[in-house]
Design a protein around this motif. Sequence first.
Motif: not given
Length: 107
Positions: A39-40, A46, A59, A62
């Motif tokens: 997803e990220l 990240l 973020d 999630a």
Amino acid sequence: MSGPNPVPNGARGEAALELAGETVRLRPSFAALVAAEEELGPLFELVDRAADGRLSLSDMAALFWHCLADPPQGLTRERLGEAIVEMGLAKLSPVLRGILRQILGGR
């Protein structure tokens, strides 16, 4: 703690998160991190965004959502996001740091 969630196991990289009066466990397992990455984007990016202060609430929500271990019945992602805003970043920073540390360092 209420519900089926045992005390978080720090050796497994687990963290506790107070959510509407209930403690939930976040466990950055392989499956959880793969789902978060899908997803990220890449986890290293990240971590870099977090280090640069560019990690968004989206973020964080999630990442926490994918790392939930045995979430309470009826918990929705929207409710998790609302709880994140209610708690504020100061209370969430240690939990987020623990998960990011686990991503970088492993078990």
